[in-house]
Design a protein around this motif. Structure first.
Motif, PDB file in Angstrom:
ATOM      1  N   PHE A  69       1.597   9.119  -5.961  1.00 42.59           N
ATOM      2  CA  PHE A  69       1.491  10.505  -5.508  1.00 42.59           C
ATOM      3  C   PHE A  69       2.845  11.178  -5.284  1.00 42.59           C
ATOM      4  CE2 PHE A  69      -2.438   8.435  -4.007  1.00 42.59           C
ATOM      5  CZ  PHE A  69      -3.378   9.232  -4.655  1.00 42.59           C
ATOM      6  N   LEU A  70       3.685  10.597  -4.434  1.00 32.68           N
ATOM      7  CA  LEU A  70       4.922  11.279  -4.039  1.00 32.68           C
ATOM      8  C   LEU A  70       5.909  11.416  -5.181  1.00 32.68           C
ATOM      9  CD1 LEU A  70       5.573   9.742  -0.496  1.00 32.68           C
ATOM     10  CD2 LEU A  70       4.151  11.698  -1.154  1.00 32.68           C
ATOM     11  N   GLU A 121       2.057  23.521  -2.694  1.00 31.68           N
ATOM     12  CA  GLU A 121       1.001  24.347  -3.274  1.00 31.68           C
ATOM     13  C   GLU A 121       0.260  23.647  -4.407  1.00 31.68           C
ATOM     14  OE1 GLU A 121       2.917  27.881  -4.550  1.00 31.68           O
ATOM     15  OE2 GLU A 121       3.374  28.608  -2.513  1.00 31.68           O
ATOM     16  N   SER A 122       0.727  22.478  -4.814  1.00 27.14           N
ATOM     17  CA  SER A 122       0.174  21.799  -5.983  1.00 27.14           C
ATOM     18  C   SER A 122      -1.125  21.067  -5.671  1.00 27.14           C
ATOM     19  CB  SER A 122       1.187  20.800  -6.559  1.00 27.14           C
ATOM     20  OG  SER A 122       1.348  19.702  -5.681  1.00 27.14           O
ATOM     21  N   GLU A 123      -1.931  20.923  -6.682  1.00 25.88           N
ATOM     22  CA  GLU A 123      -3.175  20.163  -6.569  1.00 25.88           C
ATOM     23  C   GLU A 123      -2.889  18.692  -6.265  1.00 25.88           C
ATOM     24  OE1 GLU A 123      -6.804  18.863  -9.578  1.00 25.88           O
ATOM     25  OE2 GLU A 123      -5.806  20.794  -9.868  1.00 25.88           O
ATOM     26  N   HIS A 124      -1.810  18.173  -6.856  1.00 23.16           N
ATOM     27  CA  HIS A 124      -1.462  16.766  -6.650  1.00 23.16           C
ATOM     28  C   HIS A 124      -1.119  16.496  -5.186  1.00 23.16           C
ATOM     29  CE1 HIS A 124      -0.742  12.944  -8.528  1.00 23.16           C
ATOM     30  NE2 HIS A 124       0.438  12.817  -7.979  1.00 23.16           N
ATOM     31  N   HIS A 125      -0.487  17.464  -4.522  1.00 27.68           N
ATOM     32  CA  HIS A 125      -0.154  17.312  -3.103  1.00 27.68           C
ATOM     33  C   HIS A 125      -1.419  17.217  -2.269  1.00 27.68           C
ATOM     34  CE1 HIS A 125       2.074  17.737   0.641  1.00 27.68           C
ATOM     35  NE2 HIS A 125       1.255  18.715   0.990  1.00 27.68           N
ATOM     36  N   GLN A 126      -2.405  18.054  -2.590  1.00 26.42           N
ATOM     37  CA  GLN A 126      -3.658  18.015  -1.849  1.00 26.42           C
ATOM     38  C   GLN A 126      -4.372  16.678  -2.044  1.00 26.42           C
ATOM     39  OE1 GLN A 126      -4.855  20.367   0.431  1.00 26.42           O
ATOM     40  NE2 GLN A 126      -6.104  18.565   0.860  1.00 26.42           N
ATOM     41  N   THR A 127      -4.316  16.166  -3.285  1.00 25.26           N
ATOM     42  CA  THR A 127      -4.902  14.847  -3.549  1.00 25.26           C
ATOM     43  C   THR A 127      -4.217  13.777  -2.716  1.00 25.26           C
ATOM     44  OG1 THR A 127      -5.427  15.515  -5.818  1.00 25.26           O
ATOM     45  CG2 THR A 127      -5.433  13.160  -5.345  1.00 25.26           C
ATOM     46  N   ALA A 128      -2.894  13.871  -2.612  1.00 26.20           N
ATOM     47  CA  ALA A 128      -2.134  12.906  -1.809  1.00 26.20           C
ATOM     48  C   ALA A 128      -2.522  12.998  -0.334  1.00 26.20           C
ATOM     49  CB  ALA A 128      -0.645  13.145  -1.984  1.00 26.20           C
ATOM     50  N   THR A 133       0.835  -1.207   0.000  1.00 26.99           N
ATOM     51  CA  THR A 133       0.000   0.000   0.000  1.00 26.99           C
ATOM     52  C   THR A 133       0.863   1.248   0.000  1.00 26.99           C
ATOM     53  OG1 THR A 133      -1.736  -1.176   1.198  1.00 26.99           O
ATOM     54  CG2 THR A 133      -1.842   1.226   1.207  1.00 26.99           C
ATOM     55  N   PHE A 134       1.937   1.234   0.800  1.00 24.40           N
ATOM     56  CA  PHE A 134       2.819   2.393   0.857  1.00 24.40           C
ATOM     57  C   PHE A 134       3.541   2.591  -0.480  1.00 24.40           C
ATOM     58  CE2 PHE A 134       6.638   4.786   1.718  1.00 24.40           C
ATOM     59  CZ  PHE A 134       6.171   5.799   2.540  1.00 24.40           C
ATOM     60  N   ASN A 135       3.968   1.496  -1.108  1.00 26.11           N
ATOM     61  CA  ASN A 135       4.613   1.617  -2.413  1.00 26.11           C
ATOM     62  C   ASN A 135       3.665   2.224  -3.440  1.00 26.11           C
ATOM     63  OD1 ASN A 135       7.141   0.698  -1.754  1.00 26.11           O
ATOM     64  ND2 ASN A 135       6.725  -1.424  -2.309  1.00 26.11           N
ATOM     65  N   HIS A 136       2.405   1.811  -3.411  1.00 28.24           N
ATOM     66  CA  HIS A 136       1.406   2.398  -4.311  1.00 28.24           C
ATOM     67  C   HIS A 136       1.278   3.897  -4.059  1.00 28.24           C
ATOM     68  CE1 HIS A 136      -2.291   2.954  -6.597  1.00 28.24           C
ATOM     69  NE2 HIS A 136      -2.798   3.547  -5.533  1.00 28.24           N
ATOM     70  N   PHE A 137       1.218   4.295  -2.792  1.00 30.38           N
ATOM     71  CA  PHE A 137       1.126   5.711  -2.435  1.00 30.38           C
ATOM     72  C   PHE A 137       2.341   6.473  -2.956  1.00 30.38           C
ATOM     73  CE2 PHE A 137       2.189   9.031   0.733  1.00 30.38           C
ATOM     74  CZ  PHE A 137       1.080   9.849   0.579  1.00 30.38           C
TER      75      PHE A 137
END
Length: 253
Positions: A25-26, A70-77, A17-21
């Motif tokens: 995202f990261l 500040e990115s949208e992707h960070h908020q999604t993560a 699960t962490f690898n998927h995250f």
């Protein structure tokens, strides 16, 4: 060079699960905003994962880190992280400087496709980690894969479209990130444009012309590739920097 060592303590049951995250995202967000991943490791018991990131200096790290937050992707993560409170138990980071240059970093080879349907419309995607612009579908070339095969695979993965790949139209060198991208023309064979969750949030064929490209493609170095592909001239070559964008050289032989 400045290096950031980021470590996570995890429950071994959360390893996949962490690898998927990390990969969903990261990693994309870090690479998009200028960080370089040196490597990533896990101990034998799968209770600790460590990643090493590289930056030019502390100011570069602070710039990258601010852009990521500040990115949208960070908020999604962050939203995804809140649904998994046990994703990791704790984390830590520290910074180190290199004592010398012991290796050379190879370029990342990528491809992109200017794919048209029977009506002459162009296939564009909006990526999850670069959602402020549309662009042509594409991605990295995998080991043992030909350039044209890579284009066809990336187009299919990102959009669900089977395409016949034709001639190369341009070579584009991103000096900042070390990415060398080759662009090919192609034709739709079958399939309907469909986004792929985890990669693209939109995929569609668009009626493009020289006056409306900027309405869809907001990043100048991506728009240039479309203009080059629209023209039936010789292969174009560009080298440029990003953050901010600066054209270094352009040749169209």
């Amino acid at each position: 060079m400045l290096f950031r060592r980021k470590s996570y303590t995890i429950n071994p049951d959360m390893y996949d699960t962490f690898n998927h995250f990390f990969h969903t995202f990261l990693l994309p967000n870090q690479l998009t905003h200028g960080a370089s991943l040196v490597g990533r490791w896990v101990n034998e018991s799968r209770t600790e994962i460590m990643a090493m990131w590289a930056y030019r200096d502390l100011a570069d790290f602070e710039h990258v880190d601010a852009a990521i937050r500040e990115s949208e992707h960070h908020q999604t993560a962050q939203n995804y992280r809140q649904t998994l409170p046990s994703l990791f138990e704790n984390s830590s980071e520290d910074f180190m400087e290199s004592t010398g240059n012991y290796s050379t970093s190879p370029y990342i080879v990528a491809v992109s496709g200017f794919i048209q349907n029977e009506a002459g419309q162009v296939l564009l995607v909006r990526n999850e980690h670069r959602s402020n612009t549309y662009e042509m579908p594409g991605g990295r070339v995998e080991p043992g894969e030909s350039m044209k095969d890579a284009v066809a695979r990336e187009v299919l993965e990102e959009t669900g479209i089977h395409a016949e790949i034709g001639d190369m139209v341009g070579v584009y060198q991103n000096v900042t990130t070390g990415v060398l991208c080759l662009v090919y023309r192609g034709k739709w064979i079958s399939g309907s444009a469909t986004p792929n969750p985890g990669e693209t949030i939109d995929a569609q064929f668009v009626e493009l012309n020289e006056t409306n490209v900027a309405d869809w493609i907001t990043r100048e170095h991506f728009a240039t590739r479309v203009f080059d592909a629209m023209n039936q001239g010789n292969v174009a070559y560009e080298s440029y920097e990003v953050r901010p964008y600066r054209l270094l050289e352009r040749v169209q032989g």
